[in-house]
Each structure stands twice: as C-alpha cells, then as structure tokens.
Design a protein around this motif. Structure first.
Motif, PDB file in Angstrom:
ATOM      1  N   SER A 248     -19.696 -21.304  21.200  1.00  0.00           N
ATOM      2  CA  SER A 248     -19.044 -22.647  21.976  1.00  0.00           C
ATOM      3  C   SER A 248     -20.265 -23.538  22.029  1.00  0.00           C
ATOM      4  O   SER A 248     -21.271 -23.521  22.401  1.00  0.00           O
ATOM      5  CB  SER A 248     -18.495 -22.231  23.249  1.00  0.00           C
ATOM      6  N   GLY A 249     -19.670 -24.902  21.642  1.00  0.00           N
ATOM      7  CA  GLY A 249     -20.844 -25.915  21.510  1.00  0.00           C
ATOM      8  C   GLY A 249     -21.521 -25.985  20.455  1.00  0.00           C
ATOM      9  O   GLY A 249     -21.523 -25.472  19.502  1.00  0.00           O
ATOM     10  N   GLN A 250     -22.701 -26.798  20.437  1.00  0.00           N
ATOM     11  CA  GLN A 250     -23.517 -27.083  19.509  1.00  0.00           C
ATOM     12  C   GLN A 250     -24.892 -26.903  20.048  1.00  0.00           C
ATOM     13  O   GLN A 250     -25.316 -27.337  21.070  1.00  0.00           O
ATOM     14  CB  GLN A 250     -23.483 -28.367  18.612  1.00  0.00           C
TER      15      GLN A 250
ATOM     16  N   SER B 167     -28.734 -23.904  26.676  1.00  0.00           N
ATOM     17  CA  SER B 167     -27.795 -22.790  26.442  1.00  0.00           C
ATOM     18  C   SER B 167     -27.680 -21.511  27.267  1.00  0.00           C
ATOM     19  O   SER B 167     -28.764 -21.166  27.730  1.00  0.00           O
ATOM     20  CB  SER B 167     -28.007 -22.349  24.966  1.00  0.00           C
TER      21      SER B 167
ATOM     22  N   LYS C 172     -18.381 -24.300  31.705  1.00  0.00           N
ATOM     23  CA  LYS C 172     -18.157 -24.613  30.313  1.00  0.00           C
ATOM     24  C   LYS C 172     -18.906 -25.626  29.622  1.00  0.00           C
ATOM     25  O   LYS C 172     -19.881 -26.118  30.528  1.00  0.00           O
ATOM     26  CB  LYS C 172     -16.717 -25.384  30.338  1.00  0.00           C
ATOM     27  N   VAL C 173     -18.819 -25.737  28.433  1.00  0.00           N
ATOM     28  CA  VAL C 173     -19.916 -26.713  27.524  1.00  0.00           C
ATOM     29  C   VAL C 173     -19.646 -28.141  28.212  1.00  0.00           C
ATOM     30  O   VAL C 173     -18.563 -28.418  28.353  1.00  0.00           O
ATOM     31  CB  VAL C 173     -19.670 -26.554  26.087  1.00  0.00           C
ATOM     32  N   GLY C 174     -20.572 -28.960  28.718  1.00  0.00           N
ATOM     33  CA  GLY C 174     -20.592 -30.125  29.209  1.00  0.00           C
ATOM     34  C   GLY C 174     -20.714 -30.129  30.530  1.00  0.00           C
ATOM     35  O   GLY C 174     -21.057 -31.131  31.197  1.00  0.00           O
TER      36      GLY C 174
ATOM     37  N   LYS D 110     -27.884 -30.211  30.768  1.00  0.00           N
ATOM     38  CA  LYS D 110     -26.411 -30.056  30.371  1.00  0.00           C
ATOM     39  C   LYS D 110     -26.197 -28.964  29.437  1.00  0.00           C
ATOM     40  O   LYS D 110     -27.006 -28.528  28.841  1.00  0.00           O
ATOM     41  CB  LYS D 110     -26.081 -31.399  29.639  1.00  0.00           C
TER      42      LYS D 110
ATOM     43  N   ALA E 234     -25.212 -27.134  26.534  1.00  0.00           N
ATOM     44  CA  ALA E 234     -24.771 -27.606  25.367  1.00  0.00           C
ATOM     45  C   ALA E 234     -24.173 -26.816  24.512  1.00  0.00           C
ATOM     46  O   ALA E 234     -23.324 -27.138  23.518  1.00  0.00           O
ATOM     47  CB  ALA E 234     -26.201 -28.215  24.577  1.00  0.00           C
ATOM     48  N   ALA E 235     -24.388 -25.445  24.712  1.00  0.00           N
ATOM     49  CA  ALA E 235     -23.892 -24.321  24.013  1.00  0.00           C
ATOM     50  C   ALA E 235     -24.026 -23.171  24.765  1.00  0.00           C
ATOM     51  O   ALA E 235     -24.587 -22.835  25.586  1.00  0.00           O
ATOM     52  CB  ALA E 235     -24.795 -24.096  22.672  1.00  0.00           C
TER      53      ALA E 235
END
Length: 844
Positions: free
Chosen positions: A596-598, A611, A623-625, A640, A642-643
């Motif tokens: 999930s995410g990048q 991550s 959650k991502v974000g 933050k 990110a993944a």
C-alpha cells in the motif's frame, strides 16, 4: 393429587444396594473420566507449579525488586538518585561481544555488573564457589565458551582487545530467566569493561540495566507504584520496567499459553470421552431396564427413577474424577521430567487446588452433559415401553434433557473462558471443536443412512457386516465422532511437524544468513566487505544502518494516539512495546513487498517518510498518510507513513518493522549491522578471528547454534503436544470398546442366532471385520481431510509458512492409528464369539 417422590436418602439406599463396589457396568464412565480429568489435572498441576516457582523466586530471578532497562544509554544522575532513594542500586550493561584466545573466537552475551551485583542470590561456579561480581580484569565464562576457546581458569582471553583473566566457569546464574533469549553463552565482567573496550560508544547496540533492592523487606513499597512514580517524574518513554511480580514476563506468558493450549487439548479429549460416557450410561441402563420397569410397576415415579440412577452415575463420575485427580498429580513430576529443558524452571511438587478443582469440574460437567440423554430416556418411558425396548428402542423427547445439557455446556464454556490466557484463541478452539464434532456426528448419521440404502451384496457375510452399520442400536455415530476426532488429531500433529521440519530444511540452508554482525563503524563498511570477500570467496553480505528507537505516537497528524495512553496493547501490536530496531533506506529492503502506498525516490529531500509492517498497521489502525513519532536517543522524530510492506520474516535476514527515508535518520549517531551468507560447504573458520581483530567493538552472532536450540525447543514442544493428543486417542479407543460393550446384548443375540443357523466363529469374525473395516476406511478419509485442513490452517495462517507435509509420514501415522483401531475393535468382539448358544438363549 401431587406425585409423591422418595427422599434423596431413600434413593441413595436403593442406589447403593444396586451399585457394585467395582462399579460393574459403569467402568467405561470411570475410564473416560479418569483419562480426561487425569490429563487436565496433570497439565494444570504442572503449569501451576511452574508459575508458583516463578512468583516465589521473583526477586532472585529478576535480581532485584525492580529493574529499569534503557537502550544505548544509561540512566541519568537524576534518575539514579530517585531510584537510589528506594534502596540499594546495582548497575549493569547487556550486549553482544566476541571473546578471543589467539585464533579461537566465540560470540558471547556479555553481562557487565557492578560491585553490588547480585542483589539477591549468588552466582555458582563449577568449582563450587558462590561469588558475586568478578574483580576488575576478570571474566566468568560459560562452560561451552571455555571449551570452544580451549581455556581454563587462570588463562587470559581478550574482549574487544582488552585482556581478561578467566576467573571461573559458570555453573548457574540466578538471573538466567530474567535475561531472556541471548545469542551466545553468558559471560560476566566488571562494569568498567564495556566503556574501556569502546563497546558503549555513541550508536553502539547495548542495553543498560539498573536494579533496586528495597531497603526494608518488611515494609516494601509496591514495585508497580515505584514504576508509576518514576514514569510520572521522568516520562513514560525513557525506560522499560520490570518488577519481581513479573520477573520474566515472556517466560510466564509462554508457560501460561502452553498450559492453556495443552488444557484445551485435554478438554477436547474429555469431550471425546464424553461420548463414551453417554454410551456407557446407555449400556448400564439398558442392562437394568427390567429393574427400572419393575420399579415403575411397583409405583416408582419418573422422578424416583431419575434420583436413583443419577446418584449411581454421580457416584461413579465422582470416583473416576477423584482417581484421575490422584493420578494426574502423581504423574506431574514424570511429565516435568519428560519435557526436560523446555520448562523454564525445575517444577517442584505442589498441589494446585484451583487446577484440581477446575479439572474435576470439567469432568463432572462433561458427565452431566453426556449422561443426561440416556437418563432422560429411562426416566420418561412407562414400564411396558421399557419391557419392549429391545424391539422398539427408546427415544426421549429433547425437552427432557435439553435443559441439563444446555446448562452443562454453558458452564463448560464459561469455565474455559474464565481460565483463558487468550480468550479469542479459546473461543475459536471451542467453536472449531464444536463444529468438527457436529460435522462428525452428521457424517455418522449419513453413514448409517447410506449403508441402509446401498444394494445388498450377494455374499451373506458382507451383507451382515454392512447391516451392522445401520441396525437398531448401532453405535456408528458415536464411533465416527470419537475416532474421527482422535485420528484427525494425529493427522494434524503429523502434518504440522513434517511441514515445520520441511520449512526449516528448505529455508535455513538456502536463505538464512550464517552470521549477523553488529556495531560496524560507519566508515568501516568497505573494509568489512573486503575482509569477508577475502576470507569467504563468494559470500553474500548485506549491510544496513542499525538504530534503536521507541514508537511514541501514531495516527492522523492533528490527533495522534500516544502509546503511553494505551491501557492494553495486543500481541499483534508488539512493536509498540519498548524499543525496536530502526533503519533507513533509499530502496525497498530485501524480503519486503510494498502492499500500500509508494516508496520514496532514491534521492528524497522532502518531508520525512516512513514505511512499516502491514500487520502492525492493521493491528493499530494506521493508514498511508498517517504520521508516526519515534524517540531516538532521547530525540523525537516524526515522519509521514508513505508505504506499508509485507515482510518475509522467514528469510531470517535483517528485517525491520520501521524503515525511514534517509533524510529522517541519517544524521543520528548510529552504527551498521550486516549479514553474511557463506556459499555451501564453506565454513569460514578464519573469519571470526579476523573480524575480532579488525573490528574489536563489533559482535558476531552465529545462526547455527540459535537454529539448533530452536529445533530442540520445537522437538520438545512436539513431544508435549503428542503426549496430550495421545490422551484423545486413548479416549477414542475407550469409546470404541464402550460402543462394543453397549451393543453387546443385541450382538450376542444375533451371534447366537447365527451360530444356531450354522455360522462358524471365523464367519462371525469376518462379519465384524467387514463392519469395522468399512468404518475404518471412511474414518481414514475423514481424518485425512479434517486433520490436513487443520494442519494447513496452523502452518499457513498461523505460522505463515509454506504447506510442505511429508505425506508418507502422515499416511504412516494414520495407518498406525487405523491398525490400532481395528485391533481393539476385534479384540473387544472376541467375548461375543465365545458366547454359548444354550446359555445365551436362556438369559435373553
């Protein structure tokens, strides 16, 4: 007029006159309760003895009344002063290191202690001396380390190039349990060694440990209250704390859960035994149906009948339970000896009233649940119905036994949940067992109906054998349920054991590193790589930054959740407990897959990013974000999310729950960690001395010893599980014999008629063989299907390993169980073949 009922005293008089001193007719009930209650009593007594030993030795195991642990730092002067106000303080370090003698090296778990150590107990050396902290320049070595280095007391070794005289060989350390798992044997030195050797330099991986012995033993402060006061004064994220009440929490948790698991297996065995109890009571009442009918003809009410036979069954159940309790307590020392080093302490002989009462309660409740239906049948039918029961089998209305059965089941579930260390696991186990027993009961009904609808074979022996599966009074349902459950347990164990072995064989040689190396200087990465390439040509090295930190908060940026405010942290959120390994990387780590995410670009100068493991994210709702704040050497850093990543933990490589973007942590003081994977057949015996010489402050962990210990632990756990499951199979065999006994009267009648018509003993035996052979083939398919499905769930869903059973071994275990079933079935049928026709016809 209201129905008159005899008193309980009169009922007991009648029951006692009819009750054999040897409980003839109720022996199956005794055997089943004996097995189930005995297993639960032994497991409960052993667990209780270990837990009592851990609590009683809490101070000695911990080495104090209270311990504060810190990573990569020692307690500040203010913290030490506050702690010293409660009593005597002992400081120490815990870290990995290498001890060397010439070209010989050995990884060690170094414990450096001050002059006050140990606060409780004494260290015992092999020569019989009881000592405290070693003098300056002296080291106490474990026997295995001394043998590896070929040294003896009086010789000199070096730790990070600092000479140390071997002062003695360790025999027993009172704090072994509280230290937890370590990579290497323990070695003990004076407090000053790590500082002198540079092992506690900034960024090095070490742990500080400070323990307190309260001043007045008769007026001890509550250690938990002291911990709360320290956290209020200095913050809840500065240290980890343990008290004498939970000196070794991981050990206590392991003992509790192992005891819970084995108790659930024992309860499953008792449930199987319950089927035998029902069959045994039915057989007993069937043998007394004429007496019951006579009592009713003479004016006895249904309630009178219920009281008389309830007292008889209750007396037998109590006798069986008491016998199980006595034997369970007696075999506890033997069980402790069989488990060997799997147990954390030597379990002394101790009666655990709670464990024994729990085992007895389970036994009596199971007896109530399974004895209620046959008692209801005998209670509810008029005398004439009882007289013709052989040609018109009795069937009580459900309302007559639904209330006692329902109350008994509710009490069993409540008792299991009350004792549950993991309520969800217990609830799942009970639910799964209920579903499995239900499916087996339905299968038994299906077999009876299918056997009744099958075309009749021309061979009369085959026809008679199949008829036995669906005839009135056939015990097919009970046999399928009990033996299917027991044989499925054996397939489950065989599948789990062989899959675990296969995963270890598959993963370790191909993927597990041979060495872990900690505390490599940042400027030494190239030298380290060159050294490994020179000493082990073709070796694969993987080097990553290695830091320690604690998660302080997580969640949306505007209202993050503080970890310190959480009242309870689940096992799935283990990364929130204490400090964890941290790293940073420009690329996705080996063994991780972004789900999930990048991932951030290789060169990232924007907002700090992180991550984390997707399972941790799911456990705490990240959650991502979202954002996460960690404490690193006393400094808070926020990044933050990110993944999210799926981590392949079975690579046994350098896997980290948290991986940050380089711009988040690169400026923090830290060192490097590395893995070394040698090519097949290359021992690399010269590598460790070279590493110890070139990087004296680094430490090496060899995976071979760790994996060997893990295999031994798994083997001993398998023995424990197999022993517990054996009780289930024994209970199943008891049910088999009970089912044969329950149908003995009708089978005797049939055999006698066949004998009169000219059938030989061999033909009668063939009929029995057909019946049990067909049943065994069905049970084989059922056990293989259900047992394999459960084993797959354990391996794939619980352990997250590959499903790699050794099918020949699984089939061998199943075949052995089936042979045992057939042998017992035929042996139980032999008395029917010896029945004399003339005598049997006179008695029928």
């Amino acid at each position: 007029m209201p129905e008159r009922t005899i008193s309980w005293r009169t009922a007991w008089t009648l029951a006692r006159r009819d009750l054999s001193a040897r409980f003839k007719g109720l022996r199956l009930l005794l055997v089943c309760l004996f097995l189930g209650v005995g297993a639960l009593a032994a497991i409960g007594s052993l667990t209780g003895s270990i837990e009592h030993e851990l609590v009683a030795r809490g101070r000695q195991v911990l080495g104090g009344d209270l311990e504060l642990r810190t990573w990569q730092r020692t307690l500040s002067d203010a913290e030490m002063k506050a702690l010293a106000s409660y009593g005597t303080v002992s400081r120490g370090y815990r870290l990995q290191a290498i001890v060397r003698k010439g070209e010989l090296t050995a990884p060690i778990a170094l414990k450096s202690v001050d002059a006050n150590w140990p606060l409780y107990g004494r260290l015992t050396l092999k020569d019989g001396r009881k000592v405290g902290a070693p003098p300056e320049g002296t080291i106490w070595l474990a026997e295995g380390t001394a043998a590896r280095l070929e040294v003896k007391p009086g010789d000199t070794v070096t730790v990070a190039e600092v000479p140390q005289k071997v002062g003695g060989i360790i025999d027993s350390d009172p704090e072994t349990l509280s230290e937890g798992f370590s990579f290497g044997d323990t070695a003990i030195t004076a407090l000053s060694l790590p500082d002198r050797a540079g092992l506690t330099a900034t960024g090095a991986m070490y742990r500080g440990a400070v323990r307190v012995k309260f001043t007045d033993p008769t007026r001890d402060p509550d250690p938990d209250a002291v911990v709360d006061a320290m956290k209020r004064q200095f913050g809840d994220a500065t240290f980890d704390a343990r008290t004498r009440k939970a000196a070794s929490p991981s050990t206590q948790r392991f003992v509790s859960r192992m005891g819970q698991f084995l108790s659930l297996v024992g309860l499953a065995a008792l449930a199987i035994a319950g089927i035998g109890i029902g069959g045994g009571v039915s057989s007993y009442l069937e043998a007394r149906r004429t007496s019951i009918a006579t009592l009713k003809v003479l004016g006895a009410t249904s309630r009178d009948i219920a009281r008389v036979y309830l007292l008889q069954v209750g007396a037998a159940a109590l006798a069986g339970s008491l016998a199980g309790l006595l034997v369970g307590v007696a075999v506890t020392p033997l069980l402790a000896h069989a488990l060997g080093t799997l147990l954390p302490v030597e379990a002394g002989f101790m009666l655990s009233p709670f464990a024994l009462l729990t085992a007895a309660a389970y036994g009596l409740l199971v007896a109530l649940v399974f004895a209620a239906p046959p008692l209801a049948r005998a209670r509810s039918f008029p005398a004439m119905a009882l007289m013709r029961a052989r040609v018109s089998p009795l069937a009580a209305r459900r309302r007559a036994w639904a209330i006692p059965v329902g109350l008994g089941l509710a009490a069993i579930v409540a008792l299991a949940m009350l004792n549950a260390a993991q309520p969800l696991v217990t609830a799942g186990f009970l639910g799964g067992a209920a579903v499995m027993l239900g499916l087996l009961a339905l299968l038994g009904t299906g077999i009876r109906r299918l056997a009744a609808r099958l075309p009749r074979p021309r061979n009369p022996l085959l026809r008679a054998g199949l008829a036995n599966l669906h005839r009135p009074g056939a015990q097919t349902g009970a046999l399928v349920t009990a033996l299917g459950f027991g044989l499925s347990a054996f397939v489950l164990i065989a599948g789990v054991q062989t899959s675990l072995d296969a995963n270890i064989r598959k993963t370790v040689p191909d993927r597990a590193p041979d060495y872990f190396v900690l505390d490599i200087p940042q400027d030494g990465a190239q030298r380290f790589h060159d050294l490994v390439a020179r000493e082990i040509p073709g070796a694969t090295t993987h080097i990553v930054p290695n830091l320690r930190g604690r998660i302080l908060a997580f969640g949306p940026k505007d209202h993050m959740t503080r970890v310190g405010d959480l009242k309870d942290i689940s096992d799935d959120a283990w990364a929130l407990k204490g400090e964890r390994g941290l790293t940073y990387s420009a690329y996705i780590p080996e063994g991780s897959t972004v789900t999930s995410g990048q991932w951030w670009p290789p060169i990232w100068r924007g907002e700090p990013l992180v991550s984390l493991d997707e399972k941790l994210a799911q456990a705490v709702g990240i959650k991502v974000g979202d954002y996460m704040t960690v404490s690193l050497l006393g400094v808070e850093r926020t990044a933050k999310v990110a993944a999210l990543r799926r981590i392949d933990w079975d690579t046994m490589g350098l896997n980290f729950v948290l991986v940050f973007s380089p711009n988040t942590l690169a400026d923090a003081p830290h060192k490097l960690a590395a893995t070394i994977q040698a090519p097949p057949g290359h021992a690399g015996t010269k590598l460790l001395p070279r590493l110890a010489h070139m990087f004296p402050s680094s430490s090496v962990i060899e995976t071979g010893t760790v994996l060997s210990e893990a295999r031994d632990l798994l083997d001993q756990m398998s023995v424990a599980i197999l022993a517990a499951a054996s009780v289930a199979v024994l209970a199943g065999l008891a049910v088999l014999l009970g089912a044969i006994a329950a149908a003995r009267a009708s089978r005797t009648y049939d055999n006698v008629i066949l004998r009169v018509l000219g059938a030989s003993r061999g033909q009668l035996l063939t009929i029995q063989l057909v019946e049990y052979g067909v049943l065994s083939l069905v049970l084989a398919a059922v056990a293989l299907t259900l047992g394999s499905a459960m084993a797959w769930a354990v391996i794939v869903k619980l352990f997250e390993f590959d499903w790699l059973p050794d099918w020949p071994r699984v089939f061998a275990v199943l075949a052995a169980g089936l042979v045992l079933v057939l042998a017992f079935a035929l042996a139980g049928s032999l008395p029917l073949l010896r029945a004399k026709p003339a005598r049997a016809l006179r008695e029928l």
